[in-house]
Design an enzyme around this catalytic site. Structure first.
Site, PDB file in Angstrom:
ATOM      1  N   ASP A 270       0.704  -1.125  -0.023  1.00 30.62           N
ATOM      2  CA  ASP A 270      -0.064  -0.041  -0.022  1.00 30.62           C
ATOM      3  C   ASP A 270       1.003   1.242   0.004  1.00 30.62           C
ATOM      4  OD1 ASP A 270      -1.928   1.926   0.545  1.00 30.62           O
ATOM      5  OD2 ASP A 270      -3.201   0.387   1.422  1.00 30.62           O
ATOM      6  N   ASP A 271       0.942   1.874  -1.139  1.00 31.58           N
ATOM      7  CA  ASP A 271       1.938   2.921  -1.443  1.00 31.58           C
ATOM      8  C   ASP A 271       3.348   2.715  -1.068  1.00 31.58           C
ATOM      9  OD1 ASP A 271       2.586   5.538  -2.068  1.00 31.58           O
ATOM     10  OD2 ASP A 271       1.030   6.612  -0.457  1.00 31.58           O
TER      11      ASP A 271
ATOM     12  N   ASP B 239      -7.476   3.908  -5.206  1.00 33.90           N
ATOM     13  CA  ASP B 239      -7.608   4.844  -4.303  1.00 33.90           C
ATOM     14  C   ASP B 239      -7.744   6.303  -4.861  1.00 33.90           C
ATOM     15  OD1 ASP B 239      -8.143   6.034  -1.887  1.00 33.90           O
ATOM     16  OD2 ASP B 239      -6.211   5.277  -1.032  1.00 33.90           O
TER      17      ASP B 239
ATOM     18  N   CYS C 235     -11.677   2.975  -3.152  1.00 39.51           N
ATOM     19  CA  CYS C 235     -11.486   3.915  -2.169  1.00 39.51           C
ATOM     20  C   CYS C 235     -11.759   5.216  -2.588  1.00 39.51           C
ATOM     21  CB  CYS C 235     -10.141   3.509  -1.444  1.00 39.51           C
ATOM     22  SG  CYS C 235      -9.968   4.328   0.164  1.00 39.51           S
TER      23      CYS C 235
ATOM     24  N   ARG D 164     -14.519   0.696   0.334  1.00 38.25           N
ATOM     25  CA  ARG D 164     -14.115   1.380   1.463  1.00 38.25           C
ATOM     26  C   ARG D 164     -15.415   2.217   1.776  1.00 38.25           C
ATOM     27  NH1 ARG D 164     -10.170   3.841   3.847  1.00 38.25           N
ATOM     28  NH2 ARG D 164      -8.802   1.767   3.424  1.00 38.25           N
TER      29      ARG D 164
ATOM     30  N   ASP E 103     -10.603   6.601   6.545  1.00 39.03           N
ATOM     31  CA  ASP E 103      -9.294   5.979   6.711  1.00 39.03           C
ATOM     32  C   ASP E 103      -9.187   5.616   8.227  1.00 39.03           C
ATOM     33  OD1 ASP E 103      -8.606   6.074   4.221  1.00 39.03           O
ATOM     34  OD2 ASP E 103      -6.536   6.392   4.512  1.00 39.03           O
TER      35      ASP E 103
END
Length: 799
Positions: free
Chosen positions: A337-338, A447, A489, A504, A508
């Site tokens: 994730d990133d 995202d 997301c 999502r 967050d």
């Protein structure tokens, strides 16, 4: 002249002379709408114009019965004459046979010689202050409530009372582009509220409500506004035209609007509408789709707590830990994730921490028997990216030809791709194609998708923002292929229905209960959409009914480790919300360093329950305080009840069965999961004094059966019952046999209600110790590998 159309549930009256319509239920008492008006606001070359204000000279067709995804329905069309600019409107009304609902939509054709720009397409205007005296009857101001649904993943969704103020960001251009639909107002006065796609106006006294919304958002973003103030209730619903150009000879239509009559206390009040949205999108039944479980790198290796950059070594360390724990912690996904990309927007280039790219890591994850997962944000662009420098024509621009503001992220004001530019859309397609088919990632978290729906000067000015986002998402789906699992997301909800597998549904989560920036909570702690455990819990509850209807809900990760700013009670609350709302289940801790007692919390959530709960106070409490989940297992039926203290101070809580629509006169065995306490309840309930701030009480409730053994619960699984694979009570030889099943090695306690103490207890043929906890309550301490056969024999006196 009035035309009427009726179903077994509702009656629609069309007043052609007054250019309005009314809707009322036929049987049960409920809200009614009178003198509802519609309007099309648009711009021609010369000035602002409006249509639909008069229905004079309209042609009305005959009522026809037609099939639809929602079953048979009656349908009626009104065709209006073109206005002075040549804009011709027609209205379709439909009453389904199977639901207490009205569907309607607007068609527009430009028959004139010049293009026009469509602004607001109002499908429902019920405002007594407008002078036409439309009214909402059956809902009284003092008892009124409005449920608002936010625009995208992070946007606040919840219930309001007349004296409340709408939850909106105070951070202006820093957050408004990310959280707020540009076509939906953000009211500031008490009693004024807005919503996106759908909203619910209800009466807390009569327990009746009216849902207004859209069955899809493929053509336009839909907005609502409600006013709960002295002078009369008001409700409006419109499709955002976004100034899209309608050329001569071109026709458009809105998505179907809808009105549903609801019973607030129904076990599933939003169900008929949510399922209709799924049918409209052609979704198949997802009740058997596997719930994703996994590990995510973000909350351990993001910049807030990690001094270095994420590296492929960090991923390998946690992959190794998962491999060692796979029997005890059977997760399915490892999500990077990133932190791997050269820059936000430069997705096909990697930073120094990933010198070999991502394909080797994906291969290692697959070889470990896990699914490779990857985070991408294909529509948003960092201004310092190579993409921005080399392809400025792909970027969306606004006033004065400036780049649009996509929000303050990664310490910079970001911008967005213009997906109506063919080369920009093709770049997004190539990124997804590379991730899935070249690098080998079959699970993608996509995202910051709202960036595709920002207002601006698009290369193709004929498309609405909803159509552009839908185009982008459809392109990503096609590039990924049907076999890939897509998690959306930061995405506007409506256009994604049918295109993503999971979504999502909240802000967050974070290492803190309330939002903070670089550790400072001042000024932003009350922000409704910023990352925080509080905000993640809130929307995960209020949007729980969407799960397994539009997609699998993603409530974000559980942070189980110590050393954050979350108390143990807050960790338990987050775990309770995640487990009982039935969505995906991910952990984001550094697994090699996670203590056993915290690993045990996460292990108790596996496998996911995967079912939707009931929220008895969904229209009463800003954040629901009560949750009920009805379960059935080998040992019979039971109820999981959760009661939350959302206050910032300790609070006395009392759990009363009647508050959860259980029989207040019945006797129930109740076992609290986090405390391990058990007692027999009656109408007085169970008082829990001084519950910590932001804490949860979680009870397994079983109606007492005095003459036979009952399973009361355990600490092996948060359901306190799904761990039981089989249960057999034989009264003749007075023997009880049941089987427990858990992944890997299990150790814990099991509580039983027994009329008499056992003479002998065995686990897998070996003696098993037990102890009496209270009158009729017995505790077994178990330890086993994957399965345990438990047998109890009783004295002859037992009946």
């Amino acid at each position: 002249m009035t035309h009427r159309i009726e179903s077994q549930y509702v009656q629609l009256a069309l007043d052609l002379e007054q250019a309005c319509w009314s809707l009322s239920p036929r049987s049960a008492a409920g809200p009614t709408l009178e003198a509802v008006r519609m309007q099309v606001a648009y711009r021609s070359e010369s000035a602002r114009q409006s249509a639909l204000e008069s229905w004079q000279g309209c042609e009305i067709g005959s009522i026809e019965r037609q099939p639809s995804p929602h079953g048979p329905l009656q349908r009626l069309r009104l065709q209006l004459a073109p206005d002075l600019c040549g804009l011709r409107c027609s209205l379709d009304f439909a009453l389904p046979d199977n639901d207490p609902a009205l569907f309607w939509r607007l068609r527009i054709e430009n028959t004139g010689p010049q293009p026009v720009s469509l602004d607001r397409l109002t499908l429902l205007d019920c405002d007594p202050i407008s002078g036409t005296q439309p009214q909402i009857r059956g809902i009284h101001l003092q008892d009124a409530a409005f449920f608002s649904n936010g625009w995208q993943t992070w946007s606040y969704a919840g219930a309001y009372a007349p004296r409340d103020r709408f939850h909106r960001t105070r951070l202006g251009p820093i957050r408004a582009p990310t959280d707020v639909n540009a076509g939906t107002p953000m009211p500031g006065r008490s009693g004024q509220f807005s919503s996106d796609m759908f909203g619910v106006l209800g009466d807390r006294s009569s327990r009746r409500a009216l849902l207004a919304g859209f069955l899809s958002q493929e053509q336009h973003f839909g907005s609502l506004e409600a006013r709960l103030q002295p002078g009369g209730l008001a409700l409006s619903l419109w499709a955002n035209g976004d100034g899209a150009r309608l050329d001569p000879g071109v026709k458009i239509k809105t998505d179907w609007a809808c009105l549903y009559f609801l019973d607030i206390d129904d076990p599933d009040p939003l169900g008929p509408y949510l399922e209709a949205v799924g049918r409209q999108a052609g979704l198949a039944d997802s009740s058997r789709t596997a719930i994703p479980t996994g590990w995510c790198s973000w909350y351990q290796f993001s910049s807030e707590t990690y001094t270095g950059a994420l590296t492929e070594g960090d991923i390998r360390d946690n992959l190794g830990a998962l491999t060692l724990l796979k029997d005890d912690l059977p997760l399915s996904v490892v999500q990077i994730d990133d932190g791997f990309e050269a820059q936000i927007g430069d997705w096909l280039a990697f930073n120094p921490g990933f010198p070999h790219g991502l394909a080797p890591l994906a291969a290692e994850i697959r070889q470990a028997g896990l699914t490779p997962g990857l985070w991408l944000a294909p529509f948003i662009v960092h201004p310092r990216s190579r993409l921005a420098a080399e392809h400025p024509g792909w970027l969306l621009r606004g006033r004065f030809n400036c780049l649009v503001n996509a929000g303050l992220l990664w310490d910079s004001f970001t911008t967005a791709l213009d997906l109506t530019h063919p080369e920009a859309l093709d770049y997004a397609r190539r990124v997804i194609q590379a991730a899935v088919h070249e690098w080998g990632f079959s699970y993608l978290k996509l995202d910051f998708l709202y960036a595709a729906a920002l207002p601006g000067k698009h290369k193709d000015p004929t498309l609405t923002r909803a159509q552009i986002l839908r185009l982008g998402l459809s392109t990503l789906r096609q590039a990924a292929g049907k076999g890939a699992f897509l998690l959306g997301c930061a995405c506007p909800l409506g256009p994604a229905v049918g295109l993503v597998d999971a979504m999502r549904v909240s802000a967050d989560t974070a290492r803190r209960w309330v939002p903070a920036y670089r550790g400072i909570e001042t000024f932003i702690a009350s922000e409704p959409n910023l990352p925080s455990a509080r905000n993640a819990c809130h929307n995960s509850l209020t949007r729980a009914p969407l799960n397994r209807r539009w997609w699998i809900n993603d409530p974000d990760c559980l942070l189980a480790r110590p050393g954050t700013h979350l108390t143990l009670s807050e960790v338990q609350t987050v775990a309770t919300v995640i487990a009982l709302t039935g969505g995906s289940l991910f952990v984001s801790d550094h697994l090699p360093a996670l203590p056993e007692e915290r690993l045990r919390i996460f292990r108790a959530l596996l496998p996911p329950i995967g079912r939707r709960p009931r929220l008895p106070d969904w229209l009463e409490s800003p954040t629901p305080r009560r949750l009920r989940l009805d379960l059935q297992g080998a040992a019979g039926p039971w109820h999981l009840l959760a009661l939350f203290n959302w206050e910032d101070a300790p609070k006395d809580l009392t759990l009363l069965p009647g508050d959860f629509s259980l029989d207040p006169q019945a006797a129930y065995w109740a076992r609290e999961f986090w405390r391990g306490q058990t007692r027999l309840l009656n109408e007085t309930g169970w008082a829990f004094p001084a519950c910590p701030p932001h804490s949860a009480i979680l009870l397994a409730m079983r109606r007492q059966s005095p003459d036979q053994p009952q399973y009361l619960g355990s600490d092996l699984h948060i359901s306190q019952g799904l761990e039981v694979d089989s249960w057999q009570w034989d009264p003749a030889p007075r023997e009880l046999a049941f089987r427990l099943s858990r992944p890997g090695r299990a150790q814990g306690i099991v509580d039983l209600a027994l009329p008499r103490p056992p003479r002998r207890a065995e686990l897998n043929g070996l003696p098993l110790d037990w102890e009496q906890q209270a009158t009729g309550v017995y505790r077994l301490r178990v330890e086993f590998e994957k399965e345990a056969e438990v047998g109890l024999r009783f004295l002859p006196e037992m009946n």
